[in-house]
Write a protein that holds these residues in place. Structure first.
Motif, PDB file in Angstrom:
ATOM      1  N   HIS A  11       0.931  -1.040   0.086  1.00  0.00           N
ATOM      2  CA  HIS A  11      -0.020  -0.015  -0.061  1.00  0.00           C
ATOM      3  C   HIS A  11       0.863   1.249  -0.046  1.00  0.00           C
ATOM      4  N   TYR A  12       1.921   1.301   0.897  1.00  0.00           N
ATOM      5  CA  TYR A  12       2.582   2.510   1.042  1.00  0.00           C
ATOM      6  C   TYR A  12       3.680   2.666   0.131  1.00  0.00           C
ATOM      7  N   ARG A  13       4.296   1.552  -0.362  1.00  0.00           N
ATOM      8  CA  ARG A  13       5.365   1.455  -1.349  1.00  0.00           C
ATOM      9  C   ARG A  13       5.102   1.399  -2.588  1.00  0.00           C
ATOM     10  N   ASP A  14       4.128   0.226  -2.952  1.00  0.00           N
ATOM     11  CA  ASP A  14       3.798   0.126  -4.264  1.00  0.00           C
ATOM     12  C   ASP A  14       2.518   0.874  -4.736  1.00  0.00           C
ATOM     13  N   ARG A  15       1.923   1.586  -3.725  1.00  0.00           N
ATOM     14  CA  ARG A  15       0.686   2.115  -4.043  1.00  0.00           C
ATOM     15  C   ARG A  15      -0.586   1.304  -4.641  1.00  0.00           C
ATOM     16  N   LEU A  16      -0.491   0.112  -4.255  1.00  0.00           N
ATOM     17  CA  LEU A  16      -1.389  -0.586  -4.765  1.00  0.00           C
ATOM     18  C   LEU A  16      -2.929  -0.368  -4.002  1.00  0.00           C
ATOM     19  N   PRO A  17      -4.055  -0.150  -4.794  1.00  0.00           N
ATOM     20  CA  PRO A  17      -5.221  -0.034  -4.082  1.00  0.00           C
ATOM     21  C   PRO A  17      -5.783  -1.092  -2.805  1.00  0.00           C
ATOM     22  N   ILE A  18      -6.704  -0.830  -2.205  1.00  0.00           N
ATOM     23  CA  ILE A  18      -7.194  -1.815  -1.337  1.00  0.00           C
ATOM     24  C   ILE A  18      -7.844  -2.913  -1.925  1.00  0.00           C
ATOM     25  N   ARG A  19      -8.605  -2.488  -3.139  1.00  0.00           N
ATOM     26  CA  ARG A  19      -9.153  -3.433  -3.873  1.00  0.00           C
ATOM     27  C   ARG A  19      -8.210  -4.679  -4.322  1.00  0.00           C
ATOM     28  N   GLU A  20      -7.057  -4.315  -4.878  1.00  0.00           N
ATOM     29  CA  GLU A  20      -6.192  -5.006  -5.294  1.00  0.00           C
ATOM     30  C   GLU A  20      -5.478  -6.094  -4.180  1.00  0.00           C
ATOM     31  N   ILE A  21      -5.266  -5.488  -3.013  1.00  0.00           N
ATOM     32  CA  ILE A  21      -4.739  -6.166  -1.812  1.00  0.00           C
ATOM     33  C   ILE A  21      -5.758  -6.940  -1.673  1.00  0.00           C
ATOM     34  N   GLU A  22      -6.860  -6.865  -1.489  1.00  0.00           N
ATOM     35  CA  GLU A  22      -7.980  -7.936  -1.203  1.00  0.00           C
ATOM     36  C   GLU A  22      -8.006  -9.120  -2.086  1.00  0.00           C
ATOM     37  N   ARG A  23      -7.726  -8.753  -3.351  1.00  0.00           N
ATOM     38  CA  ARG A  23      -7.661  -9.801  -4.359  1.00  0.00           C
ATOM     39  C   ARG A  23      -6.447 -10.829  -3.958  1.00  0.00           C
ATOM     40  N   ARG A  24      -5.265 -10.148  -3.663  1.00  0.00           N
ATOM     41  CA  ARG A  24      -4.223 -10.930  -3.388  1.00  0.00           C
ATOM     42  C   ARG A  24      -4.445 -11.714  -2.166  1.00  0.00           C
ATOM     43  N   THR A  25      -4.582 -11.045  -1.141  1.00  0.00           N
ATOM     44  CA  THR A  25      -4.803 -11.676   0.452  1.00  0.00           C
ATOM     45  C   THR A  25      -5.887 -12.319   0.612  1.00  0.00           C
ATOM     46  N   ARG A  29     -11.917  -5.995   3.103  1.00  0.00           N
ATOM     47  CA  ARG A  29     -11.358  -4.549   3.038  1.00  0.00           C
ATOM     48  C   ARG A  29     -11.390  -3.882   4.583  1.00  0.00           C
ATOM     49  N   ASN A  30     -12.283  -3.942   5.510  1.00  0.00           N
ATOM     50  CA  ASN A  30     -12.245  -3.614   6.557  1.00  0.00           C
ATOM     51  C   ASN A  30     -11.020  -4.186   7.270  1.00  0.00           C
ATOM     52  N   THR A  31     -10.645  -5.540   7.243  1.00  0.00           N
ATOM     53  CA  THR A  31      -9.473  -6.000   7.910  1.00  0.00           C
ATOM     54  C   THR A  31      -8.081  -5.119   7.353  1.00  0.00           C
ATOM     55  N   ILE A  32      -8.089  -4.966   6.181  1.00  0.00           N
ATOM     56  CA  ILE A  32      -7.136  -4.265   5.391  1.00  0.00           C
ATOM     57  C   ILE A  32      -6.858  -3.102   5.886  1.00  0.00           C
ATOM     58  N   ARG A  33      -7.880  -2.192   5.791  1.00  0.00           N
ATOM     59  CA  ARG A  33      -7.974  -0.753   6.367  1.00  0.00           C
ATOM     60  C   ARG A  33      -7.667  -0.750   7.891  1.00  0.00           C
ATOM     61  N   LYS A  34      -7.951  -1.672   8.797  1.00  0.00           N
ATOM     62  CA  LYS A  34      -7.671  -1.825  10.184  1.00  0.00           C
ATOM     63  C   LYS A  34      -6.207  -1.992  10.329  1.00  0.00           C
ATOM     64  N   TYR A  35      -5.401  -2.809   9.500  1.00  0.00           N
ATOM     65  CA  TYR A  35      -3.932  -2.883   9.749  1.00  0.00           C
ATOM     66  C   TYR A  35      -3.520  -1.408   8.906  1.00  0.00           C
ATOM     67  N   LEU A  36      -3.693  -0.918   7.950  1.00  0.00           N
ATOM     68  CA  LEU A  36      -3.173   0.476   7.553  1.00  0.00           C
ATOM     69  C   LEU A  36      -3.446   1.528   8.412  1.00  0.00           C
ATOM     70  N   ARG A  37      -4.403   1.547   9.046  1.00  0.00           N
ATOM     71  CA  ARG A  37      -4.830   2.499   9.889  1.00  0.00           C
ATOM     72  C   ARG A  37      -3.879   2.613  11.421  1.00  0.00           C
ATOM     73  N   SER A  38      -3.775   1.312  11.815  1.00  0.00           N
ATOM     74  CA  SER A  38      -3.129   1.159  13.076  1.00  0.00           C
ATOM     75  C   SER A  38      -1.647   1.303  12.835  1.00  0.00           C
ATOM     76  N   GLU A  39      -0.919   2.111  14.097  1.00  0.00           N
ATOM     77  CA  GLU A  39       0.277   2.134  14.085  1.00  0.00           C
ATOM     78  C   GLU A  39       1.003   1.253  14.517  1.00  0.00           C
ATOM     79  N   THR A  40       0.648  -0.139  14.927  1.00  0.00           N
ATOM     80  CA  THR A  40       1.018  -1.032  15.572  1.00  0.00           C
ATOM     81  C   THR A  40       1.863  -1.766  14.499  1.00  0.00           C
ATOM     82  N   LEU A  41       3.108  -2.292  14.986  1.00  0.00           N
ATOM     83  CA  LEU A  41       3.966  -3.195  13.803  1.00  0.00           C
ATOM     84  C   LEU A  41       3.987  -4.391  14.421  1.00  0.00           C
ATOM     85  N   GLU A  42       3.537  -4.748  15.610  1.00  0.00           N
ATOM     86  CA  GLU A  42       3.518  -5.958  16.513  1.00  0.00           C
ATOM     87  C   GLU A  42       2.300  -6.425  16.535  1.00  0.00           C
ATOM     88  N   PRO A  43       1.499  -6.984  15.765  1.00  0.00           N
ATOM     89  CA  PRO A  43      -0.267  -7.677  16.050  1.00  0.00           C
ATOM     90  C   PRO A  43      -0.066  -8.342  17.211  1.00  0.00           C
TER      91      PRO A  43
END
Length: 380
Positions: A11-25, A29-43
């Protein structure tokens, strides 16, 4: 942990949209947004620890499978036979669990054969901003009138061959984090990949082929700086030959003309200046011009981090009745109100931070007593 690092990098380096990340993983989308909004590096995931009925028999089944692998096909036991033998030993699980274990074990063995039989291709040329290499070396310096053996962190960009050296008394987790943070500052950014050997401060366990059990705090650093960590095969220094040569060249070009220093801070400032001078004087082996010109061309391809990684290592300590905590054979004072109570100790390369109840209680300069020095000798 690895999935979180990949999502942040896409997301931050390759600038992929959330839709494409959803397709790959295949995550929502809510889970992906939660990971991106959180500042936690060790879940941290809350999950119940459940004991499988098969766990007490897993090692025995593995040993049986290894023994059966040496037999001919006609004389091997079937999965049904394995299950019946386990039932005789007290196993109460189903045949399906035993069959699944056997399938997974055979798939892992097949993967190991393919990995070890094919070999690994290591590229000899790199694109701008593609990779950096890291390694440790040992050298001697005169610090405060004493000749002391130091651990030197070497970091080098694979495309431009720009490098930076930093000296430390030890090789520990917090010192590794500081060495990489300072290297990214001097080099002007972070490449897409990092090539390391199997140092204990990064790899907890070496598996078959390229499988590695990476240290959790090192994984947090990788996730923060958004690069992909790659580890060489054991005893295969040629896979990062650029940094191996830098360790040898630095010993001849930099360390032999080193003056005396009052402390490590002065030494590292001198090393940084000498490395920048070497960029100008050294010609690039593949590109026209010197290393400094190649580094200037590579700079736009490096990712500049928004903030430095907070590279501490945490410990839980109990304060003594005399209001002291012990770390590395030294005692440090803590406010009297926390006597006989647990506190959190954050270890940095040059300082210790004591915290409790969500606030910092005190800070101390770190006393390192494990220098490998020779008292009374002041020359090389």
């Amino acid at each position: 942990m690895d999935l979180l690092s990949v999502i942040r990098r896409w997301h931050y380096r390759d600038r992929l949209p959330i839709r494409e990340i959803e397709r790959r993983t295949h995550l929502s989308r809510n889970t992906i947004r939660k990971y991106l909004r959180s500042e936690t590096l060790e879940p941290v995931f809350a999950c119940a620890v459940r004991m499988s009925k098969q766990d007490p028999f897993a090692q025995k089944l593995t040993n049986w499978l290894m023994l059966e692998a040496s037999k001919s096909r006609k004389h091997k036991r079937t999965g049904r036979r394995f299950h019946a033998d386990f039932v005789a030993l007290g196993y109460t699980g189903s045949y399906g669990r035993v069959a699944a274990f056997i399938r997974d074990w055979k798939a892992e063995q097949q993967k190991v054969k393919q990995t070890t039989g094919r070999g690994v291709f290591v590229p000899l040329s790199f694109q701008p901003g593609e990779a950096f290499q890291f390694d440790w070396g040992e050298d001697w310096a005169v610090i405060g009138g004493r000749r002391i053996k130091l651990q030197v962190a070497h970091t080098k960009l694979c495309y431009s061959r720009a490098f930076i050296l930093r000296a430390y008394p030890l090789q520990t987790h917090e010192i590794l984090f500081d060495a990489l943070t300072e290297a990214f500052r001097v080099l002007g950014g972070v490449p897409r990949r990092g090539i390391f050997d199997n140092m204990k401060t990064a790899v907890d366990r070496i598996g078959q082929g390229k499988a590695r059990q990476v240290n959790l705090r090192f994984s947090a650093l990788v996730c923060h700086y958004l690069f992909e960590a790659e580890f060489c095969n054991p005893a295969a220094g040629w896979e990062k030959r650029q940094i191996e040569k830098t360790v040898q060249d630095a010993r001849r070009q930099i360390w032999q003309e080193m003056p005396n220093f009052p402390d490590l801070t002065a030494l590292n400032a001198w090393l940084e200046t000498r490395c920048l001078e070497q960029w100008i004087s050294l010609r690039h082996v593949e590109l026209p011009g010197n290393v400094a010109a190649a580094h200037a061309a590579e700079m736009p391809h490096l990712m500049v981090p928004e903030r430095a990684f907070d590279g501490f290592v945490g410990h839980t300590k109990r304060v003594s009745p005399t209001c002291l905590i012990q770390f590395e054979s030294n005692r440090y004072s803590v406010p009297a109100s926390f006597a006989n109570r647990p506190v959190s100790l954050r270890v940095y390369p040059e300082r210790l931070v004591v915290a409790a109840e969500g606030k910092v209680l005190c800070e101390h300069s770190r006393i390192v007593t494990r220098f490998h020095g020779l008292p009374g000798r002041t020359g090389r």
